[in-house]
Design a protein around this motif. Structure first.
Motif, PDB file in Angstrom:
ATOM      1  N   ASP A 122     -60.834   3.850 -52.443  1.00  0.00           N
ATOM      2  CA  ASP A 122     -60.327   4.812 -51.475  1.00  0.00           C
ATOM      3  C   ASP A 122     -58.834   5.042 -51.701  1.00  0.00           C
ATOM      4  OD1 ASP A 122     -62.832   4.928 -50.440  1.00  0.00           O
ATOM      5  OD2 ASP A 122     -62.388   3.799 -48.619  1.00  0.00           O
ATOM      6  N   VAL A 123     -58.401   6.286 -51.586  1.00  0.00           N
ATOM      7  CA  VAL A 123     -57.009   6.676 -51.848  1.00  0.00           C
ATOM      8  C   VAL A 123     -56.277   6.867 -50.527  1.00  0.00           C
ATOM      9  CG1 VAL A 123     -55.533   8.477 -52.825  1.00  0.00           C
ATOM     10  CG2 VAL A 123     -57.571   7.736 -54.067  1.00  0.00           C
ATOM     11  N   ARG A 124     -55.017   6.411 -50.502  1.00  0.00           N
ATOM     12  CA  ARG A 124     -54.205   6.535 -49.285  1.00  0.00           C
ATOM     13  C   ARG A 124     -52.920   7.297 -49.576  1.00  0.00           C
ATOM     14  NH1 ARG A 124     -50.304   2.938 -46.868  1.00  0.00           N
ATOM     15  NH2 ARG A 124     -50.735   1.389 -48.496  1.00  0.00           N
ATOM     16  N   PHE A 125     -52.554   8.228 -48.673  1.00  0.00           N
ATOM     17  CA  PHE A 125     -51.283   8.948 -48.733  1.00  0.00           C
ATOM     18  C   PHE A 125     -50.484   8.602 -47.483  1.00  0.00           C
ATOM     19  CE2 PHE A 125     -54.324  11.489 -51.143  1.00  0.00           C
ATOM     20  CZ  PHE A 125     -53.627  11.756 -52.312  1.00  0.00           C
ATOM     21  N   SER A 126     -49.204   8.255 -47.663  1.00  0.00           N
ATOM     22  CA  SER A 126     -48.382   7.827 -46.534  1.00  0.00           C
ATOM     23  C   SER A 126     -47.003   8.455 -46.588  1.00  0.00           C
ATOM     24  CB  SER A 126     -48.227   6.295 -46.520  1.00  0.00           C
ATOM     25  OG  SER A 126     -49.474   5.654 -46.377  1.00  0.00           O
ATOM     26  N   GLY A 127     -46.421   8.613 -45.403  1.00  0.00           N
ATOM     27  CA  GLY A 127     -45.039   9.060 -45.269  1.00  0.00           C
ATOM     28  C   GLY A 127     -44.251   8.006 -44.511  1.00  0.00           C
ATOM     29  N   TYR A 128     -42.955   7.849 -44.835  1.00  0.00           N
ATOM     30  CA  TYR A 128     -42.140   6.792 -44.246  1.00  0.00           C
ATOM     31  C   TYR A 128     -40.839   7.354 -43.686  1.00  0.00           C
ATOM     32  CZ  TYR A 128     -45.366   3.776 -46.790  1.00  0.00           C
ATOM     33  OH  TYR A 128     -46.510   3.165 -47.258  1.00  0.00           O
ATOM     34  N   TRP A 129     -40.344   6.739 -42.595  1.00  0.00           N
ATOM     35  CA  TRP A 129     -39.115   7.166 -41.955  1.00  0.00           C
ATOM     36  C   TRP A 129     -38.261   5.940 -41.633  1.00  0.00           C
ATOM     37  CZ3 TRP A 129     -44.030   8.570 -40.826  1.00  0.00           C
ATOM     38  CH2 TRP A 129     -44.374   9.911 -40.984  1.00  0.00           C
ATOM     39  N   TRP A 130     -36.988   5.977 -42.043  1.00  0.00           N
ATOM     40  CA  TRP A 130     -36.033   4.940 -41.674  1.00  0.00           C
ATOM     41  C   TRP A 130     -35.439   5.274 -40.309  1.00  0.00           C
ATOM     42  CZ3 TRP A 130     -35.912   0.481 -44.080  1.00  0.00           C
ATOM     43  CH2 TRP A 130     -36.234   0.412 -45.437  1.00  0.00           C
ATOM     44  N   MET A 131     -35.312   4.280 -39.432  1.00  0.00           N
ATOM     45  CA  MET A 131     -34.731   4.516 -38.113  1.00  0.00           C
ATOM     46  C   MET A 131     -33.226   4.757 -38.211  1.00  0.00           C
ATOM     47  SD  MET A 131     -36.681   2.028 -35.409  1.00  0.00           S
ATOM     48  CE  MET A 131     -35.734   2.782 -34.094  1.00  0.00           C
ATOM     49  N   PHE A 132     -32.585   4.129 -39.197  1.00  0.00           N
ATOM     50  CA  PHE A 132     -31.144   4.281 -39.379  1.00  0.00           C
ATOM     51  C   PHE A 132     -30.869   4.816 -40.782  1.00  0.00           C
ATOM     52  CE2 PHE A 132     -32.017   0.582 -36.654  1.00  0.00           C
ATOM     53  CZ  PHE A 132     -31.514   1.057 -35.461  1.00  0.00           C
ATOM     54  N   ASP A 133     -29.778   5.485 -40.948  1.00  0.00           N
ATOM     55  CA  ASP A 133     -29.412   6.078 -42.232  1.00  0.00           C
ATOM     56  C   ASP A 133     -29.276   4.985 -43.296  1.00  0.00           C
ATOM     57  OD1 ASP A 133     -28.416   7.442 -44.395  1.00  0.00           O
ATOM     58  OD2 ASP A 133     -26.773   8.410 -43.282  1.00  0.00           O
ATOM     59  N   PRO A 134     -30.119   4.995 -44.337  1.00  0.00           N
ATOM     60  CA  PRO A 134     -30.049   3.950 -45.366  1.00  0.00           C
ATOM     61  C   PRO A 134     -28.701   3.889 -46.082  1.00  0.00           C
ATOM     62  CG  PRO A 134     -32.096   5.176 -45.547  1.00  0.00           C
ATOM     63  CD  PRO A 134     -31.225   5.919 -44.573  1.00  0.00           C
ATOM     64  N   LYS A 135     -27.950   5.000 -46.099  1.00  0.00           N
ATOM     65  CA  LYS A 135     -26.649   5.010 -46.754  1.00  0.00           C
ATOM     66  C   LYS A 135     -25.600   4.217 -45.960  1.00  0.00           C
ATOM     67  CE  LYS A 135     -27.375   9.507 -48.978  1.00  0.00           C
ATOM     68  NZ  LYS A 135     -26.882  10.904 -49.131  1.00  0.00           N
ATOM     69  N   LYS A 136     -25.877   4.022 -44.656  1.00  0.00           N
ATOM     70  CA  LYS A 136     -24.921   3.318 -43.798  1.00  0.00           C
ATOM     71  C   LYS A 136     -25.450   1.953 -43.338  1.00  0.00           C
ATOM     72  CE  LYS A 136     -23.127   7.697 -41.978  1.00  0.00           C
ATOM     73  NZ  LYS A 136     -22.896   8.508 -40.750  1.00  0.00           N
ATOM     74  N   ALA A 137     -26.759   1.853 -43.138  1.00  0.00           N
ATOM     75  CA  ALA A 137     -27.342   0.614 -42.594  1.00  0.00           C
ATOM     76  C   ALA A 137     -27.686  -0.350 -43.724  1.00  0.00           C
ATOM     77  CB  ALA A 137     -28.584   0.948 -41.772  1.00  0.00           C
ATOM     78  N   HIS A 138     -26.653  -0.955 -44.311  1.00  0.00           N
ATOM     79  CA  HIS A 138     -26.872  -1.871 -45.430  1.00  0.00           C
ATOM     80  C   HIS A 138     -27.292  -3.269 -44.959  1.00  0.00           C
ATOM     81  CE1 HIS A 138     -25.264   1.156 -48.075  1.00  0.00           C
ATOM     82  NE2 HIS A 138     -24.146   1.229 -47.359  1.00  0.00           N
ATOM     83  N   LYS A 139     -26.912  -3.642 -43.756  1.00  0.00           N
ATOM     84  CA  LYS A 139     -27.187  -4.993 -43.276  1.00  0.00           C
ATOM     85  C   LYS A 139     -28.633  -5.154 -42.794  1.00  0.00           C
ATOM     86  CE  LYS A 139     -24.575  -8.607 -40.977  1.00  0.00           C
ATOM     87  NZ  LYS A 139     -24.174  -9.192 -42.253  1.00  0.00           N
ATOM     88  N   GLY A 140     -29.184  -4.091 -42.246  1.00  0.00           N
ATOM     89  CA  GLY A 140     -30.559  -4.160 -41.760  1.00  0.00           C
ATOM     90  C   GLY A 140     -31.085  -2.786 -41.403  1.00  0.00           C
ATOM     91  N   ASN A 141     -32.402  -2.654 -41.393  1.00  0.00           N
ATOM     92  CA  ASN A 141     -33.000  -1.373 -41.059  1.00  0.00           C
ATOM     93  C   ASN A 141     -34.465  -1.577 -40.688  1.00  0.00           C
ATOM     94  OD1 ASN A 141     -33.249   1.410 -40.718  1.00  0.00           O
ATOM     95  ND2 ASN A 141     -32.128   1.878 -42.610  1.00  0.00           N
ATOM     96  N   ILE A 142     -35.047  -0.563 -40.065  1.00  0.00           N
ATOM     97  CA  ILE A 142     -36.455  -0.578 -39.669  1.00  0.00           C
ATOM     98  C   ILE A 142     -37.103   0.693 -40.176  1.00  0.00           C
ATOM     99  CG2 ILE A 142     -38.071  -0.534 -37.737  1.00  0.00           C
ATOM    100  CD1 ILE A 142     -36.020  -2.129 -36.129  1.00  0.00           C
ATOM    101  N   GLN A 143     -38.277   0.545 -40.746  1.00  0.00           N
ATOM    102  CA  GLN A 143     -39.000   1.685 -41.317  1.00  0.00           C
ATOM    103  C   GLN A 143     -40.376   1.808 -40.680  1.00  0.00           C
ATOM    104  OE1 GLN A 143     -40.892   1.427 -45.300  1.00  0.00           O
ATOM    105  NE2 GLN A 143     -39.421   2.990 -45.925  1.00  0.00           N
TER     106      GLN A 143
END
Length: 252
Positions: free
Chosen positions: A24-45
C-alpha cells in the motif's frame, strides 16, 4: 506454517507460502509549528496523509493439505502485500536540542482504517468452520496501526547516533468503523539504536529495533467468544525479534 492445521501431529504438516508485490502506498504532507530557519533549538511537526489500497490483499499460493495434494488459497494476513483499505494517517514529530551535539526526539504515527473487512478468506484454502462464521474470522479485517518512538541523539561531525524506545502494534478496536474480521492485535516494545550519516545533499540512515516485550492482545472475536464460553480466549501470534530499517534521503 502448519498446512495441515495447527493440531496436526504429522511431521510433514509444516510447509511454506510466499507473496510478492507492491504494498500500500502512502502520501503525506507535513507542517512545522515554528519557522525552521529560526527554531534551531526545538520544533514540533504535524503530518497528515492518505494510504491507498495499492497492494494486493488477496494474494494466492498453494497449501499442502495432504502429502499428495495442494489447495490454492489466500496467504496468511501477515504476508498479504496490502490490506484493502483506504486510510488516513496522523503524525506528530518533535525534537529539542540541549546543545549543538545533544538532543531528544519523539515521534507518533497512527493509521485510521475505516473499512471493517476486505472480503479475503482467512482460512488459508480451507472451508470456514461454523465458529469462523459465528465470530466473523472467516474473512480478513482491515485494522488500524500505530507506532511511537522517543529517545536521545548525539551528533558527532557528520554522524548522528541515537538510542531510544519504540512501541508499535495493531489495536483490537479501530477508532473509526467496525473491528470484526480476522486480525492478530498486539504490540511490540523495542530498544532502537540507530545511526545517520549526513553529507551535503544526501543522507543515510540505519536503525535496528530489538524487541524486549511482545504481547498478543485479545481481538474482537476473542472477546465475543470469551463472553459466550465464560472463559478467557486469546489467539496466538508470532513476533519478529528485530527489524532492520535503512533509508536514503536526497535533496534536489
Amino acid at each position: 506454517m502448519k498446512h495441515y492445521g495447527n493440531s496436526s501431529k504429522d511431521p510433514n504438516a509444516r510447509g511454506t507460502t510466499n507473496s510478492f508485490g507492491i504494498g500500500d502506498v502512502r502520501f503525506s504532507g507535513y507542517w512545522w509549528m515554528f519557522d525552521p530557519k529560526k527554531a534551531h533549538k526545538g520544533n514540533i511537526q504535524w503530518g497528515l496523509g492518505i494510504k491507498l489500497p495499492t497492494g494486493n490483499y488477496n494474494y494466492l499460493d498453494y497449501f499442502n493439505k495432504k502429502a499428495d495434494s495442494a489447495v490454492l488459497g489466500p496467504v496468511d494476513q501477515s504476508i498479504q502485500p496490502g490490506d484493502g483499505g483506504t486510510g488516513i494517517t496522523f503524525e506528530f514529530n518533535g525534537f529539542y536540542n540541549f546543545t549543538h551535539q545533544f538532543g531528544v526526539y519523539g515521534n507518533f504515527f497512527y493509521l485510521v482504517n475505516p473499512r471493517e473487512v476486505n472480503g479475503t478468506s482467512a482460512t488459508r484454502g480451507a472451508a470456514p468452520s461454523a465458529s469462523n462464521k459465528k465470530y466473523n474470522t472467516d474473512v480478513m479485517s482491515v485494522p488500524d496501526l500505530f507506532m511511537t518512538r522517543a529517545g536521545a541523539a548525539l551528533m558527532v561531525k557528520q554522524f548522528t547516533f541515537a538510542g531510544g524506545v519504540r512501541a508499535e502494534g495493531l489495536p483490537s478496536t479501530d477508532l473509526v468503523g467496525g473491528s470484526r474480521g480476522f486480525r492478530r492485535p498486539g504490540y511490540i516494545v523495542s530498544v532502537e539504536p540507530s545511526v545517520t550519516y549526513v553529507a551535503q545533499k544526501i543522507s543515510f540512515n540505519l536503525a535496528v529495533p530489538i524487541a524486549v516485550k511482545r504481547n498478543r492482545t485479545q481481538s474482537n472475536a476473542d472477546k465475543r467468544q470469551s463472553l459466550d464460553q465464560n472463559k478467557h480466549v486469546q489467539g496466538d501470534a508470532a513476533f519478529a525479534d528485530l527489524l532492520i530499517s535503512a533509508g536514503i534521503t536526497i535533496k534536489l
